[in-house]
Write a protein that holds these residues in place. Structure first.
Motif, short mmCIF file in Angstrom:
data_model
loop_
_atom_site.label_atom_id
_atom_site.label_comp_id
_atom_site.label_asym_id
_atom_site.label_seq_id
_atom_site.Cartn_x
_atom_site.Cartn_y
_atom_site.Cartn_z
N CYS A 1 -1.52 12.69 21.32
CA CYS A 1 -0.54 12.07 20.43
C CYS A 1 0.05 10.88 21.17
CB CYS A 1 0.54 13.09 20.09
SG CYS A 1 1.98 12.39 19.24
N VAL A 2 0.00 9.70 20.56
CA VAL A 2 0.58 8.49 21.15
C VAL A 2 1.83 8.10 20.36
CG1 VAL A 2 0.23 6.06 21.71
CG2 VAL A 2 -1.66 7.68 21.96
N VAL A 3 2.96 8.05 21.04
CA VAL A 3 4.23 7.65 20.41
C VAL A 3 4.54 6.24 20.90
CG1 VAL A 3 6.64 8.24 20.02
CG2 VAL A 3 4.97 10.06 20.45
N PHE A 4 4.29 5.27 20.05
CA PHE A 4 4.46 3.85 20.38
C PHE A 4 5.71 3.33 19.67
CE2 PHE A 4 3.87 -0.58 19.10
CZ PHE A 4 3.59 -1.20 20.30
N VAL A 5 6.70 2.91 20.44
CA VAL A 5 7.98 2.49 19.84
C VAL A 5 8.33 1.09 20.33
CG1 VAL A 5 10.39 3.07 19.46
CG2 VAL A 5 8.72 4.89 19.77
N ASN A 6 8.32 0.14 19.40
CA ASN A 6 8.54 -1.26 19.71
C ASN A 6 9.93 -1.70 19.23
OD1 ASN A 6 7.89 -3.81 20.65
ND2 ASN A 6 6.49 -4.31 18.99
N ALA A 7 10.41 -2.82 19.76
CA ALA A 7 11.65 -3.41 19.28
C ALA A 7 11.45 -4.00 17.90
CB ALA A 7 12.13 -4.48 20.25
N GLY A 8 12.50 -4.02 17.11
CA GLY A 8 12.45 -4.59 15.77
C GLY A 8 13.42 -5.73 15.61
N ALA A 9 13.23 -6.53 14.59
CA ALA A 9 14.14 -7.62 14.27
C ALA A 9 15.39 -7.06 13.60
CB ALA A 9 13.45 -8.61 13.34
N VAL B 1 8.68 11.75 11.96
CA VAL B 1 7.35 12.23 11.57
C VAL B 1 7.11 13.61 12.13
CG1 VAL B 1 6.50 9.86 11.52
CG2 VAL B 1 6.13 11.25 13.54
N GLU B 2 6.27 14.36 11.45
CA GLU B 2 5.88 15.69 11.91
C GLU B 2 4.54 15.60 12.64
OE1 GLU B 2 5.87 18.57 8.80
OE2 GLU B 2 8.06 18.71 8.75
N VAL B 3 4.51 16.18 13.83
CA VAL B 3 3.29 16.20 14.64
C VAL B 3 2.84 17.65 14.77
CG1 VAL B 3 2.32 15.78 16.92
CG2 VAL B 3 3.89 14.12 15.89
N ASP B 4 1.71 17.96 14.15
CA ASP B 4 1.13 19.29 14.23
C ASP B 4 0.21 19.33 15.44
OD1 ASP B 4 -0.16 21.71 13.93
OD2 ASP B 4 -0.62 21.44 11.80
N MET B 5 0.60 20.09 16.45
CA MET B 5 -0.17 20.11 17.70
C MET B 5 -1.56 20.73 17.52
SD MET B 5 1.80 18.50 19.75
CE MET B 5 1.25 18.83 21.44
N GLU B 6 -1.78 21.43 16.41
CA GLU B 6 -3.12 21.96 16.15
C GLU B 6 -4.12 20.82 15.99
OE1 GLU B 6 -5.58 24.96 13.15
OE2 GLU B 6 -3.55 24.30 12.60
N MET B 7 -3.64 19.66 15.52
CA MET B 7 -4.54 18.53 15.35
C MET B 7 -5.15 18.10 16.68
SD MET B 7 -3.78 15.22 12.97
CE MET B 7 -2.98 16.33 11.80
N LEU B 8 -4.37 18.20 17.75
CA LEU B 8 -4.89 17.85 19.07
C LEU B 8 -5.90 18.89 19.54
CD1 LEU B 8 -1.64 16.65 20.88
CD2 LEU B 8 -3.18 15.37 19.37
N GLU B 9 -5.62 20.15 19.27
CA GLU B 9 -6.56 21.20 19.65
C GLU B 9 -7.89 21.04 18.92
OE1 GLU B 9 -4.69 24.93 18.90
OE2 GLU B 9 -3.03 24.58 20.30
N GLN B 10 -7.82 20.73 17.63
CA GLN B 10 -9.04 20.55 16.84
C GLN B 10 -9.79 19.29 17.24
OE1 GLN B 10 -10.50 22.63 14.74
NE2 GLN B 10 -8.90 24.16 15.07
N ALA B 11 -9.06 18.23 17.60
CA ALA B 11 -9.70 17.00 18.05
C ALA B 11 -10.45 17.24 19.35
CB ALA B 11 -8.66 15.89 18.23
#
Length: 283
Positions: A199-207, A246-256
Motif C-alpha cells: 500500500c502506497v500512501v502518497f500525500v502532496n501539498a495542495g493549493a 479511504v479504506e484499505v483492506d489488507m487482504e488485498m496485499l495478501e492476495q496480490a
C-alpha cells in the motif's frame, strides 16, 4: 480475516516557515479525520523554500519534530555557524510518541546545496498498530531501490509525504507535455504499489482553495493498492487543499502477493538481484 484500516490523506496547503499556522490547520484536519474513524492521518512535506534554507535567521523558525503534527520537517543540527539541515519525517503513535523517524535520502537537485542526505543509511521498516510501515519523502518515489529495501524488511504500508509541483519539470518537458508531472505521479505511485505488493500512501501539498496558484501545485494525493490502483476521490484528481478518508483492506496485499509472489522471490536464498550501490556512481 485481514484488518481494514481507514487512512486520512490530508492534502494541506502548507505555509513555508510558518509552523504555527500549519500546526493549527493540520490539527483541524486531523480532528476531522478522527471523527470519521481514521486510524492514520498523513500530512504532506511542508518544505521550506530551498533558497532560504541556508540562512541562519530561518533556522530559528523551523520547528523541532515534537512541536508540530506535520509529517515532515526540516530539522537543523547546529554546528558552530554551519548547521546541518535534514528533511525528516516522523511517524507519531496514538499516544504522541515518535515511533520512527526517517531522513530523506534522495534529495531533489536544488535541495542538495542546503540539505544533507541520509546517504548510505539503510531504509528500515518499523512496527505500528497498522503493522509494518516504511517512510520515504518526495523524490524518493523515483527510486525503486528504496521501496525494495523497505518491503524486504517487511513493510506493508509505505508513506510518502511530498511537496511536488508541476513546475518541477524542465522547459523541454513542459513544452512536450504541460501535465508531465501529473503523468509521472500517476504512473509511479500505482507502479510502486503493484511491483511491491504494498500500500502506497502518497500525500502532496495542495493549493489554497480558490487560490490563484492552482497551476503550480500538483496535488494528486492518493492511496494506491494492487488490483485497484488509486483511492481517494476528494484528492486524487484535485490540486486544491482537501482531505480523503479511504479504506484499505489488507487482504488485498495478501492476495496480490499470492498472485505475484514478489516478496517471496526477494526472500529466496541466492536471489539473483543482490547488488548494492557503492557510492561510486556504478553498480
Amino acid at each position: 480475516m485481514a484488518p481494514v484500516y481507514k487512512i486520512a490523506v490530508i492534502q494541506l496547503h502548507p505555509k513555508p516557515l510558518n509552523p504555527e499556522a500549519n500546526f493549527l490547520k493540520a490539527s483541524s484536519f486531523i480532528a476531522s479525520a478522527a471523527s470519521q474513524g481514521a486510524h492514520l492521518a498523513v500530512l504532506p512535506d511542508p518544505r521550506a523554500p530551498t533558497q532560504h534554507l541556508h540562512r541562519p535567521r530561518h533556522h530559528r523558525r523551523i520547528p523541532p519534530p515534537s512541536s508540530s503534527p506535520s509529517s515532515s520537517s526540516a530539522n537543523p543540527d547546529n554546528n558552530d555557524d554551519h548547521p546541518t539541515l535534514l528533511n525528516k519525517t516522523h511517524f507519531i503513535s496514538p499516544t504522541g510518541s515518535i515511533l520512527h523517524s526517517y531522513t530523506k535520502k534522495n534529495l531533489w537537485h536544488p535541495e542538495r546545496a542546503h540539505l544533507t542526505s541520509s546517504s548510505h543509511d539503510a531504509h528500515e521498516s518499523f512496527d505500528t498498530p497498522l503493522g509494518k510501515v516504511g517512510l520515504l519523502i518526495c523524490w524518493d518515489l523515483a527510486f525503486p531501490e528504496a521501496f525494495r529495501e523497505l518491503i524486504a524488511d517487511g513493510a506493508k504500508i509505505i508513506i510518502i509525504p511530498t511537496f511536488w509541483t508541476l513546475s518541477d519539470c524542465n522547459e523541454y518537458g513542459l513544452r512536450k507535455n504541460p501535465m508531465s508531472e501529473d503523468l509521472f505521479l500517476e504512473s509511479m505511485v500505482t507502479a510502486r504499489a503493484y511491483e511491491n505488493t504494498c500500500c502506497v500512501v502518497f500525500v502532496n501539498a495542495g493549493a489554497p482553495v480558490g487560490g490563484r496558484d492552482k497551476g503550480t501545485y500538483a496535488g494528486m494525493s492518493r492511496v494506491a493498492l494492487p488490483f485497484v490502483g488509486a483511492l481517494g476521490e476528494e484528492t486524487k484528481g484535485s490540486r486544491e487543499e482537501g482531505m480523503s478518508v479511504v479504506e484499505v483492506d489488507m487482504e488485498m496485499l495478501e492476495q496480490a502477493e499470492a498472485n505475484y509472489g514478489v516478496r517471496g522471490d526477494l526472500a529466496k536464498e541466492g536471489w539473483h538481484y543482490t547488488y548494492r550501490h557503492q557510492g561510486k556512481g556504478r553498480l
